[in-house]
Design a protein around this motif. Structure first.
Motif, PDB file in Angstrom:
ATOM      1  N   GLU A 261       0.830  -1.198   0.000  1.00  0.00           N
ATOM      2  CA  GLU A 261       0.000   0.000   0.000  1.00  0.00           C
ATOM      3  C   GLU A 261       0.868   1.254   0.000  1.00  0.00           C
ATOM      4  O   GLU A 261       0.591   2.225  -0.720  1.00  0.00           O
ATOM      5  N   GLN A 262       1.936   1.216   0.789  1.00  0.00           N
ATOM      6  CA  GLN A 262       2.819   2.374   0.861  1.00  0.00           C
ATOM      7  C   GLN A 262       3.601   2.559  -0.432  1.00  0.00           C
ATOM      8  O   GLN A 262       3.878   3.695  -0.846  1.00  0.00           O
ATOM      9  N   MET A 263       3.950   1.463  -1.098  1.00  0.00           N
ATOM     10  CA  MET A 263       4.616   1.556  -2.398  1.00  0.00           C
ATOM     11  C   MET A 263       3.715   2.255  -3.409  1.00  0.00           C
ATOM     12  O   MET A 263       4.174   3.074  -4.220  1.00  0.00           O
ATOM     13  N   ASN A 264       2.432   1.949  -3.347  1.00  0.00           N
ATOM     14  CA  ASN A 264       1.468   2.595  -4.240  1.00  0.00           C
ATOM     15  C   ASN A 264       1.366   4.086  -3.951  1.00  0.00           C
ATOM     16  O   ASN A 264       1.214   4.904  -4.870  1.00  0.00           O
TER      17      ASN A 264
ATOM     18  N   SER B  71       7.527  12.160   2.317  1.00  0.00           N
ATOM     19  CA  SER B  71       6.698  11.647   3.398  1.00  0.00           C
ATOM     20  C   SER B  71       6.376  10.171   3.201  1.00  0.00           C
ATOM     21  O   SER B  71       6.480   9.365   4.132  1.00  0.00           O
ATOM     22  N   ALA B  72       5.982   9.814   1.971  1.00  0.00           N
ATOM     23  CA  ALA B  72       5.620   8.426   1.681  1.00  0.00           C
ATOM     24  C   ALA B  72       6.828   7.499   1.794  1.00  0.00           C
ATOM     25  O   ALA B  72       6.725   6.381   2.304  1.00  0.00           O
ATOM     26  N   THR B  73       7.984   7.978   1.340  1.00  0.00           N
ATOM     27  CA  THR B  73       9.200   7.168   1.401  1.00  0.00           C
ATOM     28  C   THR B  73       9.649   6.955   2.836  1.00  0.00           C
ATOM     29  O   THR B  73      10.080   5.858   3.215  1.00  0.00           O
ATOM     30  N   LYS B  74       9.526   8.005   3.643  1.00  0.00           N
ATOM     31  CA  LYS B  74       9.913   7.889   5.050  1.00  0.00           C
ATOM     32  C   LYS B  74       9.059   6.853   5.767  1.00  0.00           C
ATOM     33  O   LYS B  74       9.568   6.040   6.550  1.00  0.00           O
TER      34      LYS B  74
ATOM     35  N   TYR C 255       7.481   4.379   4.336  1.00  0.00           N
ATOM     36  CA  TYR C 255       7.811   3.073   3.764  1.00  0.00           C
ATOM     37  C   TYR C 255       9.070   2.506   4.419  1.00  0.00           C
ATOM     38  O   TYR C 255       9.123   1.316   4.782  1.00  0.00           O
ATOM     39  N   ASP C 256      10.080   3.350   4.596  1.00  0.00           N
ATOM     40  CA  ASP C 256      11.328   2.913   5.233  1.00  0.00           C
ATOM     41  C   ASP C 256      11.083   2.434   6.656  1.00  0.00           C
ATOM     42  O   ASP C 256      11.689   1.462   7.112  1.00  0.00           O
ATOM     43  N   ALA C 257      10.191   3.135   7.376  1.00  0.00           N
ATOM     44  CA  ALA C 257       9.873   2.746   8.749  1.00  0.00           C
ATOM     45  C   ALA C 257       9.198   1.370   8.767  1.00  0.00           C
ATOM     46  O   ALA C 257       9.510   0.523   9.614  1.00  0.00           O
ATOM     47  N   LEU C 258       8.271   1.148   7.833  1.00  0.00           N
ATOM     48  CA  LEU C 258       7.605  -0.154   7.747  1.00  0.00           C
ATOM     49  C   LEU C 258       8.599  -1.248   7.368  1.00  0.00           C
ATOM     50  O   LEU C 258       8.536  -2.369   7.891  1.00  0.00           O
TER      51      LEU C 258
END
Length: 249
Positions: free
Chosen positions: A175-178, A198-201, A203-206
């Motif tokens: 979902e975060q990749m999308n 924001s989305a990449t940050k 994603y990295d945390a997940l």
């Protein structure tokens, strides 16, 4: 960071004018200590580990390394644990024995035991603090720790537990990749940059949460000399983890 820095610098100038050290038990000084810890946490979260170490070193020196509050001690352990794991573990044990301590202490202590092959101590610590663990450790982390402890004695039983835990992370990562893909398609360059960051940050945390589960799954098969199964575990996650340092290693 700029706002936190301004609070810190103002307080340091005030203390220099008053010719005294920071005292965590002083109501006004406690705000400065909180600001230092917040700055360290922000730097650590941004993977600016050396900066986080510098911040904690500064607040410890300003207090002459005496009468440090438990949050500062804990944060100092977290950012310096790789430099001296034995000392870090001893300080986490010290914190766990106090009347009050940051809720992350128990999970971090058990994690460090597992990271350094002290599975028996990890098991003993979790068993001795079972009720407390349910209260202060997130269900996801607790499930992982229980499965990780199980791998040393009953690895075959740990495998389905880890698969179940991992399966909960995969949809979140996809979902975060999308979201990252959607952010790239935004027309406004300034908005695009902010959304991607924001989305990449996130994603990295997940990914940082998912990778240890994946590595533990692969390790079980590797230790059993089932190398092809370990390889399949890693290959199956290639789409999600191919840029993660530990996965590539």
């Amino acid at each position: 960071l700029e706002m936190v820095d301004s609070i810190i610098q103002y307080h340091i100038r005030t203390k220099k004018n008053e010719l005294r050290d920071i005292n965590v038990h002083d109501h006004g000084d406690s705000f400065a200590v909180e600001a230092f810890n917040l700055k360290a946490a922000i730097c650590y979260g941004m993977k600016m580990h050396d900066s986080a170490k510098d911040v904690l070193r500064e607040i410890c020196e300003l207090q002459n390394n005496e009468n440090l509050d438990n949050i500062t001690i804990h944060n100092d352990v977290v950012v310096n644990i790789e430099d001296d794991p034995a000392l870090g573990i001893e300080r986490l044990k010290f914190l766990l024995a106090q009347d009050s301590f940051p809720p992350e202490v128990l999970g971090n202590l058990i994690t460090q035991y597992l990271s350094h092959g002290k599975d028996d101590l990890a098991s003993e610590t979790l068993e001795a603090n079972k009720q407390l663990a349910r209260e202060i450790i997130s269900p996801e982390l607790l499930s992982y720790l229980e499965a990780a402890i199980l791998t040393s004695t009953y690895p075959d039983e740990a495998i389905p537990l880890l698969e179940k835990i991992a399966s909960k992370h995969v949809p979140k990562l996809k979902e975060q990749m999308n979201k990252i893909t959607d952010a790239v398609t935004v027309s406004s360059q300034e908005k695009e940059s902010s959304m991607i960051l924001s989305a990449t940050k996130e994603y990295d945390a997940l990914l940082d949460q998912y990778t240890p589960i994946l590595m533990l799954q692969a390790k079980i098969f590797w230790d059993k000399k089932e190398y092809s199964a370990a390889e399949q575990i890693l290959e199956k996650s290639a789409e999600l983890c191919k840029y993660h340092e530990k996965w590539r290693l």
